[in-house]
Scaffold this active site. Sequence first.
Site, PDB file in Angstrom:
ATOM      1  N   GLU A  33       0.843  -1.211   0.000  1.00  0.00           N
ATOM      2  CA  GLU A  33       0.000   0.000   0.000  1.00  0.00           C
ATOM      3  C   GLU A  33       0.876   1.257   0.000  1.00  0.00           C
ATOM      4  OE1 GLU A  33      -3.891  -1.633   2.448  1.00  0.00           O
ATOM      5  OE2 GLU A  33      -2.086  -1.040   3.540  1.00  0.00           O
ATOM      6  N   LEU A  81      32.010 -14.427  -2.285  1.00  0.00           N
ATOM      7  CA  LEU A  81      33.039 -14.860  -3.235  1.00  0.00           C
ATOM      8  C   LEU A  81      34.097 -15.709  -2.552  1.00  0.00           C
ATOM      9  CD1 LEU A  81      33.686 -11.502  -5.128  1.00  0.00           C
ATOM     10  CD2 LEU A  81      32.713 -13.575  -6.118  1.00  0.00           C
ATOM     11  N   GLU A 114      36.811  -7.739 -13.186  1.00  0.00           N
ATOM     12  CA  GLU A 114      36.369  -6.437 -12.682  1.00  0.00           C
ATOM     13  C   GLU A 114      36.913  -6.159 -11.286  1.00  0.00           C
ATOM     14  OE1 GLU A 114      32.215  -7.311 -13.378  1.00  0.00           O
ATOM     15  OE2 GLU A 114      31.881  -7.658 -11.264  1.00  0.00           O
ATOM     16  N   LYS A 116      37.256  -5.512  -7.383  1.00  0.00           N
ATOM     17  CA  LYS A 116      36.489  -5.857  -6.188  1.00  0.00           C
ATOM     18  C   LYS A 116      36.512  -4.617  -5.302  1.00  0.00           C
ATOM     19  CE  LYS A 116      35.856  -9.451  -2.751  1.00  0.00           C
ATOM     20  NZ  LYS A 116      35.700  -8.621  -1.563  1.00  0.00           N
ATOM     21  N   ARG A 137      23.678  -6.176   2.651  1.00  0.00           N
ATOM     22  CA  ARG A 137      23.727  -7.611   2.365  1.00  0.00           C
ATOM     23  C   ARG A 137      23.317  -8.447   3.577  1.00  0.00           C
ATOM     24  NH1 ARG A 137      27.627 -11.683   2.892  1.00  0.00           N
ATOM     25  NH2 ARG A 137      27.145 -13.398   1.507  1.00  0.00           N
ATOM     26  N   GLU A 179      28.078  -1.846  -4.791  1.00  0.00           N
ATOM     27  CA  GLU A 179      28.900  -1.563  -3.620  1.00  0.00           C
ATOM     28  C   GLU A 179      28.843  -0.056  -3.363  1.00  0.00           C
ATOM     29  OE1 GLU A 179      30.222  -4.392  -2.459  1.00  0.00           O
ATOM     30  OE2 GLU A 179      31.827  -3.803  -1.103  1.00  0.00           O
ATOM     31  N   LYS A 323      43.230 -12.078  -4.766  1.00  0.00           N
ATOM     32  CA  LYS A 323      43.838 -11.073  -3.880  1.00  0.00           C
ATOM     33  C   LYS A 323      45.296 -11.426  -3.651  1.00  0.00           C
ATOM     34  CE  LYS A 323      39.699 -10.550  -1.103  1.00  0.00           C
ATOM     35  NZ  LYS A 323      39.158 -10.486   0.232  1.00  0.00           N
TER      36      LYS A 323
HETATM   37  S1  IVH Z   1      30.235 -10.521  -7.130  1.00  0.00           S
HETATM   38  C1  IVH Z   1      28.611 -13.278  -7.682  1.00  0.00           C
HETATM   39  N1  IVH Z   1      31.608  -8.424  -7.894  1.00  0.00           N
HETATM   40  O1  IVH Z   1      32.670  -8.541  -2.486  1.00  0.00           O
HETATM   41  C2  IVH Z   1      28.068 -12.692  -6.500  1.00  0.00           C
HETATM   42  N2  IVH Z   1      31.278  -8.730  -5.573  1.00  0.00           N
HETATM   43  O2  IVH Z   1      33.481 -10.996  -1.033  1.00  0.00           O
HETATM   44  C3  IVH Z   1      29.110 -12.305  -5.537  1.00  0.00           C
HETATM   45  N3  IVH Z   1      32.242  -6.962  -4.193  1.00  0.00           N
HETATM   46  O3  IVH Z   1      29.734  -9.006  -0.702  1.00  0.00           O
HETATM   47  C4  IVH Z   1      29.517 -10.911  -5.592  1.00  0.00           C
HETATM   48  N4  IVH Z   1      33.066  -5.759  -5.831  1.00  0.00           N
HETATM   49  O4  IVH Z   1      30.014  -6.757  -1.750  1.00  0.00           O
HETATM   50  C5  IVH Z   1      31.124  -9.101  -6.848  1.00  0.00           C
HETATM   51  N5  IVH Z   1      32.771  -6.614  -8.725  1.00  0.00           N
HETATM   52  C6  IVH Z   1      32.289  -7.285  -7.697  1.00  0.00           C
HETATM   53  C7  IVH Z   1      32.459  -6.838  -6.374  1.00  0.00           C
HETATM   54  C8  IVH Z   1      31.941  -7.601  -5.333  1.00  0.00           C
HETATM   55  C9  IVH Z   1      32.917  -5.848  -4.521  1.00  0.00           C
HETATM   56  C10 IVH Z   1      31.951  -7.396  -2.820  1.00  0.00           C
HETATM   57  C11 IVH Z   1      30.519  -7.738  -2.586  1.00  0.00           C
HETATM   58  C12 IVH Z   1      30.520  -9.046  -1.859  1.00  0.00           C
HETATM   59  C13 IVH Z   1      31.937  -9.261  -1.524  1.00  0.00           C
HETATM   60  C14 IVH Z   1      32.252 -10.727  -1.603  1.00  0.00           C
END
Ligand code: IVH
Length: 685
Positions: A33, A81, A114, A116, A137, A179, A323
Amino acid sequence: MTVQERLRHLRRLIQTSQHQYYIDDRSDLSDEEFDAAWEQLLEIERAHPELVTPDSPSQRIGGSPARQFAEVEHSHTLLSLTNVFSTEDLMTWRERLVPQLEPDLQESLGWVLEPKIDGLSVALEYRNGLFMRGATRGNGDVGEDVTANLRTVKQIPLHIPAVPSAGVPVPEVLTVRGEVYVRKEDFAAFNATLAAQEERVYANPRNFAAGSLRQLDPNESSRRPLRLWVFELLDSEGGPDLPTHEARLTFLAQLGFPVAHDAIHRFADGEFAALVEAADRFLDTKADLPYEVDGVVAKVDGIAAQRVLGQTGRDPRWARAYKRAGEQVVTRLLEIETFVGRTGVVTPRARLAPVPVGGVVVEHATLHNFDYVASLDLREGDQVVVMRAGDVIPRVVKALPEHRTGNECPWIPPERCPSCDAVLVQQEDQVAHRCPNPNCPKQLTRAIEHFVSRGALDIRSFGSKQAMLFVEEERFIRDVSDVYRLPWSEIGQLEGYKALRIKNLKDGLAAAKARPPARLLHALGIPFVGLQVAELICGAVPNLLELPHCSQDDLELIDGVGPEIARAVTDFLADPARRRELQALALSGLCMLGPEKTAATASEEAGLAGKTFVITGKLSGFTRSEATVRLKELGAKVTGSVSGKTDYVLAGKDAGSKLAKAQKIGVPILDELGFQELIGNLEGD
Ligand code: IVH
């Protein structure tokens, strides 16, 4: 009803409902609503921009302060991840994946690399192009509703217009994941402002992003320079069918979302070696990026292939974070300083040319002891390699003598205490050099820093600055009990100590009087007496004032207290000065009565009574025993293994099997921020 009347009605309805929701923690309207009313309001305002008033809920940047964040069940589990720490592991990962795919998927296989981004993960939901809800999250299934705060993030589109160039309609339901982060320069500037106001600065950009998004007052969030990168399209009902991750990112960019295009690259499967090389290059040069990253992510590009590969636990098999294990950087060693600790141990410490390592700017690194400096042949002015792994304190690994110019200066270890000039002593079997003077001002400053610290008495508004000022500069404090006998009129004469500052200090001191005696016992700084040991002792000795009368044998009878601890306690309290301190603290009104008389009943009523916690992984703001004691003070039980009886798992960094088990059997998981929030709310001061 005229359009104006309709608008007035909708605005009132929305305002009332927001007030109920954020302030009263209830709502007469269902989410649907409320969403419908909000959509109608925006629709009418879009059609009649001349009728938009500044007080319309649509114009609010902040919203009213929330007392706490509502829980949100995510429509899609937000995955995590798996990390890899070497290029070999990245290669092996690919080699194991490929055979799991049918030949057609193998043929079209591609990869995306990409950044992180180091910030806070959020899910954003849109209906018919309108931003409806945003959540953290949390544990992946349930997060916190931080919509009001997210609305203040300028890069988050509140409304997605149809994009004719994309040739597609705006999806009816759109869920994206990204993010929230802060740029390095904005972070530094904000911290500088905090420092100028003598407020606690944020340790790193990630904490800043998380702390800023979880401000209960959205107006405070709106002042924070937060930004967004999106990296996943989770759902797009009524949107185009997009078969690859790359196409989805392009689509998101077309819709107006910020995508880190410059740093994102696609590789065909035949180019995987190039991906690995690019990943290494990325990590080598990440310091040049305007934002912090904590690795680089490789993902299978095809959505069909991703589906086939699936996930293990919470981690997709089709993605890996790469990493560096312990990141190393080169910087200049400006000076070797000496640091006098609470127990008199004098430690050398490197002052470095500031350099970012593993997500934080490092200016100091430990050099352990005098022998360590000698064994590395470190000289002031040297180029040195500095390493920081995870939360570990940065350390100097080696000097680079090949870079010496001849102007470097060998270091001569001090023979006397840099604070009080006493001759340092070294016990035969120990590497440490120690200042033997019990009245050494630096030792006292450290003792006071510990006394007021978060794990100890947690005296708000009293930090290192005050410890140094009151001990070393003004000599107001000669032993810890003087913390409760400060000469307020003289303090009032000091620069910067206006009425409000003094009131805050007094309030902090008053609040800390009621802390349980285990916190006080730990605060005294007896060697080996951490919070957990202090709790054991206080469990057996109901009144702290009786502790000086306990013999070593008495103390050894306590479960968990061995001869070493027992001796440390009796040695400490054998000193008449220490006994006087304890008496004086009791006279100042600090709580001396142990759990049997006070906390037993208190903890039954406390906020976490009957809840069972398991703590796992590395915490950064607390030691595990500090966290344990804080939970116990709130009535919770802390156990060592996860089972169906566990109510929560507090998971720090690099948590392993306990976290995995909790996820498997569905035990709610708290991260450290969630934990701080929880105890902050329950402790209430
Ligand atoms: S993919 C596939 N891509 O890293 C689904 N995560 O350690 C998993 N994060 O909680 C996430 N950059 O907040 C993904 N390019 C990126 C990211 C990314 C930052 C963070 C994300 C996640 C954490 C996992």
